[in-house]
Every structure is written in structure tokens, then in C-alpha cells.
Design a protein around this motif. Structure first.
Motif, short mmCIF file in Angstrom:
data_model
loop_
_atom_site.label_atom_id
_atom_site.label_comp_id
_atom_site.label_asym_id
_atom_site.label_seq_id
_atom_site.Cartn_x
_atom_site.Cartn_y
_atom_site.Cartn_z
N ARG A 213 0.82 -1.22 0.00
CA ARG A 213 0.00 0.00 0.00
C ARG A 213 0.85 1.27 0.00
NH1 ARG A 213 -3.11 -3.12 3.39
NH2 ARG A 213 -2.22 -2.19 5.27
N ARG A 214 2.03 1.18 0.60
CA ARG A 214 2.93 2.34 0.67
C ARG A 214 3.94 2.37 -0.48
NH1 ARG A 214 4.06 2.59 7.17
NH2 ARG A 214 1.94 3.24 7.70
N ASP A 215 3.75 1.50 -1.47
CA ASP A 215 4.63 1.43 -2.65
C ASP A 215 6.06 1.10 -2.27
OD1 ASP A 215 2.48 2.05 -4.34
OD2 ASP A 215 2.87 4.20 -4.19
N ARG A 216 6.25 0.31 -1.23
CA ARG A 216 7.58 -0.10 -0.80
C ARG A 216 7.80 -1.54 -1.29
NH1 ARG A 216 8.91 1.08 5.02
NH2 ARG A 216 10.99 0.78 4.16
N PHE A 217 8.01 -1.66 -2.58
CA PHE A 217 8.04 -2.97 -3.23
C PHE A 217 9.28 -3.79 -2.89
CE2 PHE A 217 5.24 -0.29 -5.83
CZ PHE A 217 4.06 -0.97 -5.58
N GLN A 218 10.40 -3.13 -2.62
CA GLN A 218 11.60 -3.86 -2.22
C GLN A 218 11.37 -4.55 -0.88
OE1 GLN A 218 14.38 -4.54 -4.00
NE2 GLN A 218 14.92 -5.88 -2.31
N LEU A 219 10.75 -3.84 0.06
CA LEU A 219 10.41 -4.43 1.35
C LEU A 219 9.43 -5.58 1.18
CD1 LEU A 219 10.44 -4.55 4.44
CD2 LEU A 219 8.73 -2.71 4.45
N ALA A 220 8.45 -5.40 0.31
CA ALA A 220 7.47 -6.46 0.05
C ALA A 220 8.16 -7.70 -0.53
CB ALA A 220 6.39 -5.95 -0.91
N THR A 221 9.12 -7.48 -1.42
CA THR A 221 9.88 -8.59 -2.00
C THR A 221 10.64 -9.34 -0.90
OG1 THR A 221 10.11 -7.42 -4.10
CG2 THR A 221 11.70 -9.18 -3.66
N GLU A 222 11.26 -8.59 -0.01
CA GLU A 222 12.01 -9.21 1.09
C GLU A 222 11.09 -10.00 2.01
OE1 GLU A 222 14.14 -6.01 3.01
OE2 GLU A 222 15.20 -5.51 1.14
#
Length: 126
Positions: free
Chosen positions: A22-31
Motif C-alpha cells: 500500500r505504501r509502494d515499498r516494493f523492495q520491502l514487500a519482496t524481502e
């Protein structure tokens, strides 16, 4: 007793995953997915990570282009990790429907190409 994760840990990871998306933090989501959050997990609205990614509106400013590029890479990551592209949320919408609604043209191309490849694979197996 096993050394696995408790249900609370799993719920925390899932919640953190959807918050990152939701916060567009896709690197964190990937991790988070790499550390065990399910690629097909669902929130209370029936959203998978793929659906949630496509639900967000497209951003068009200068920093928005970087976000959209990250969003597209994240979608490719989800697909390469065998996410289920055919899931519907509680409103009857798929990721492709949300991508079309929100103008994610490159993601639409990614999803349609994958869908065609999957269809070709199914026909070959029959």
C-alpha cells in the motif's frame, strides 16, 4: 515442538506485506515474501499481493515513474514465484481488472503475456 513460525508471526508478516505494498515499498514487500510471507496470501478483502499491487492508482509525477517501474518489477517477481493470477477479491475483481482500471498499461502487458503463456502450456499438455 518444531522450529517453525507461529500463526501470529505469519499474520504479522502478512500484515506487514500488505502495508508495504500500500505504501509502494516494493523492495520491502519482496524481502517479506522471500522470508516466508505467502505469494498467494490474502487479506480480509480477499486481496492477494498481486491484486493489492494493481489496486493502487498509477502515479504520474517524476518520482511516480520510479514507483511504477518498481511496481512492474514486483509484479514480475510475484509471477516468477508462481502467484495465482486468477484469484478474485471479495468484490469479484482480479488483478488484471484493477490494472486496467488504474492505467497500469505495462502491468496489463505482463499479465496478459503470462496468461497467454499459461494457456499455451495447458493446450500443449492436453
Amino acid at each position: 515442538m518444531g522450529a517453525g513460525f507461529s500463526k501470529d508471526d505469519e499474520n504479522d508478516r502478512t500484515g506487514a506485506l500488505f502495508q508495504a505494498i500500500r505504501r509502494d515499498r516494493f523492495q520491502l514487500a519482496t524481502e517479506l515474501i522471500s522470508k516466508g510471507a505467502g505469494v498467494n496470501c490474502m487479506n480480509n478483502f480477499g486481496n492477494t499481493p498481486l491484486i493489492q499491487t494493481c489496486r493502487n492508482n498509477r502515479t504520474s509525477n517524476r518520482t511516480g515513474r520510479a514507483v511504477e517501474s518498481d511496481r512492474e518489477r514486483f509484479v514480475s517477481f510475484l509471477i516468477s514465484n508462481d502467484c495465482d493470477m486468477s484469484k478474485y477479491d471479495i468484490y469479484g475483481w482480479t488483478a488484471l481488472m484493477y490494472a486496467e482500471k488504474n492505467g497500469h498499461d505495462n502491468i496489463i502487458d505482463i499479465l496478459e503475456k503470462k496468461d497467454i503463456m499459461c494457456s499455451d502450456d495447458t493446450e500443449t499438455k492436453e
